[in-house]
Write an enzyme that holds these catalytic residues in place. Structure first.
Site, PDB file in Angstrom:
ATOM      1  N   LYS A 248       0.803  -1.209   0.000  1.00 21.29           N
ATOM      2  CA  LYS A 248       0.000   0.000   0.000  1.00 21.29           C
ATOM      3  C   LYS A 248       0.843   1.270   0.000  1.00 21.29           C
ATOM      4  CE  LYS A 248      -3.271  -2.179   3.148  1.00 21.29           C
ATOM      5  NZ  LYS A 248      -3.739  -2.116   4.555  1.00 21.29           N
ATOM      6  N   GLY A 249       2.100   1.142   0.454  1.00 24.47           N
ATOM      7  CA  GLY A 249       2.901   2.328   0.735  1.00 24.47           C
ATOM      8  C   GLY A 249       3.033   3.313  -0.410  1.00 24.47           C
TER       9      GLY A 249
ATOM     10  N   GLU B  34       7.979   2.698  -5.859  1.00 21.61           N
ATOM     11  CA  GLU B  34       7.986   2.348  -4.430  1.00 21.61           C
ATOM     12  C   GLU B  34       8.045   3.597  -3.571  1.00 21.61           C
ATOM     13  OE1 GLU B  34       7.426   0.303  -2.293  1.00 21.61           O
ATOM     14  OE2 GLU B  34       8.333  -1.666  -2.529  1.00 21.61           O
ATOM     15  N   ASP B  35       7.482   3.513  -2.382  1.00 19.55           N
ATOM     16  CA  ASP B  35       7.599   4.622  -1.440  1.00 19.55           C
ATOM     17  C   ASP B  35       8.982   4.625  -0.793  1.00 19.55           C
ATOM     18  OD1 ASP B  35       6.803   2.203  -0.312  1.00 19.55           O
ATOM     19  OD2 ASP B  35       5.949   3.129   1.462  1.00 19.55           O
TER      20      ASP B  35
ATOM     21  N   ASP C  55      14.384  -0.039   1.888  1.00 23.48           N
ATOM     22  CA  ASP C  55      15.111  -0.116   3.147  1.00 23.48           C
ATOM     23  C   ASP C  55      16.142  -1.237   3.003  1.00 23.48           C
ATOM     24  OD1 ASP C  55      15.536  -1.032   6.001  1.00 23.48           O
ATOM     25  OD2 ASP C  55      14.213   0.635   6.416  1.00 23.48           O
TER      26      ASP C  55
ATOM     27  N   LYS D 113      16.943   4.405   1.564  1.00 28.74           N
ATOM     28  CA  LYS D 113      17.843   4.245   2.718  1.00 28.74           C
ATOM     29  C   LYS D 113      18.981   3.316   2.285  1.00 28.74           C
ATOM     30  CE  LYS D 113      14.770   4.828   6.715  1.00 28.74           C
ATOM     31  NZ  LYS D 113      14.165   4.137   7.889  1.00 28.74           N
TER      32      LYS D 113
ATOM     33  N   PHE E 246      12.629   5.847  11.874  1.00 25.62           N
ATOM     34  CA  PHE E 246      11.406   5.141  11.499  1.00 25.62           C
ATOM     35  C   PHE E 246      10.436   6.210  10.997  1.00 25.62           C
ATOM     36  CE2 PHE E 246       7.401   3.088  11.669  1.00 25.62           C
ATOM     37  CZ  PHE E 246       7.668   1.749  11.439  1.00 25.62           C
ATOM     38  N   VAL E 247      10.156   6.178   9.704  1.00 26.98           N
ATOM     39  CA  VAL E 247       9.357   7.258   9.112  1.00 26.98           C
ATOM     40  C   VAL E 247       7.948   6.796   8.763  1.00 26.98           C
ATOM     41  CG1 VAL E 247      11.262   8.654   8.239  1.00 26.98           C
ATOM     42  CG2 VAL E 247      10.399   6.775   6.840  1.00 26.98           C
TER      43      VAL E 247
ATOM     44  N   ASP F  49       3.239   3.674   6.890  1.00 28.68           N
ATOM     45  CA  ASP F  49       2.421   3.504   8.096  1.00 28.68           C
ATOM     46  C   ASP F  49       3.226   2.973   9.272  1.00 28.68           C
ATOM     47  OD1 ASP F  49       2.759   0.821   6.999  1.00 28.68           O
ATOM     48  OD2 ASP F  49       1.246   0.207   8.456  1.00 28.68           O
TER      49      ASP F  49
ATOM     50  N   ARG G 184      -0.603   6.813   7.455  1.00 28.46           N
ATOM     51  CA  ARG G 184      -0.360   6.776   6.003  1.00 28.46           C
ATOM     52  C   ARG G 184      -0.812   8.053   5.306  1.00 28.46           C
ATOM     53  NH1 ARG G 184       1.045   1.581   4.077  1.00 28.46           N
ATOM     54  NH2 ARG G 184      -0.067  -0.103   5.124  1.00 28.46           N
TER      55      ARG G 184
END
Ligand code: PRP
Length: 188
Positions: free
Chosen positions: A46-47, A108-109, A112, A140, A161-162, A168, A174
């Site tokens: 969902k990101g 992609e959002d 990581d 990242k 942690f964003v 979310d 979100r």
């Protein structure tokens, strides 16, 4: 003017204006690279819901961008409600159209540790598309566990942690229009 932040949010790390500028810069790069080619923008739910739609709109407003742009979505999950990726990526929902012979741009959002993107790139390349590239709003790179190619990057993300703009924490935050740092006491 001081912004009132919702409970649980410590501070804004990347403002809505900075996100907008990053998305528009990515759109300009994508427009230049794809020129007249038809393109499938493949958002990863969902990101990446917000960045995919905003990138599609920015492309439509960018001179010289492809005009034949299809929008599709795929849903995967590796974090569930956890803070750390399990490393096991699960396909939750597949694309709605076949990608064989198409130029596919994964949107992609965040990247990581890289497991999600590695899984997606391998799965999609096996379907014989004309090409597969990746655009990521937040990168990242210092967190990678597995090497992945990212072709377009919006912003290098601080090591926090964003949440917000699609990201979310346990399905919360979100819909914030910016990317923010969560208050550490919320992290369980
Ligand atoms: C997030 C994010 C990426 C992935 C990146 O998805 O949207 O898809 O994690 O992490 P990685 O590089 O460490 O693999 P998540 O699994 O949290 O699902 P969601 O997008 O539905 O929130």
């Amino acid at each position: 003017m001081q912004q009132t932040l919702p409970p649980g949010i410590e501070r804004v790390l990347i403002s809505a204006d900075e996100i907008d500028a990053a998305v528009r810069r990515m759109a300009a790069e994508i427009a230049r690279d794809y020129a007249g080619s038809p393109l499938v923008l493949l958002g990863v739910l969902k990101g990446a819901c917000f960045v995919t739609v905003d990138l599609a709109r920015a492309l439509a407003e960018t001179p010289g961008a492809p005009t034949d742009v299809a929008l599709d979505f795929i849903a995967v999950s590796s974090y569930g409600n956890a803070q750390r990726s399990s490393g096991e990526v699960r396909l939750v929902q597949d694309t709605s159209h076949a990608i064989e012979g198409k130029h596919v741009l994964i949107v992609e959002d965040i990247v990581d540790n890289g497991h999600t993107l590695h899984y997606l790139q391998a799965m999609l390349k096996a379907r014989q598309p004309a090409s597969v590239r990746t655009a990521v709003l937040l990168d990242k790179p210092y967190r990678r566990v597995i090497d992945v190619t990212v072709d377009y990057v919006g912003v290098t993300c601080p090591d926090e942690f964003v949440v917000g703009y699609g990201l979310d924490y346990q399905e919360r935050f979100r819909t914030l229009p910016y990317v923010a740092k969560l208050r550490p006491e919320l992290l369980s």
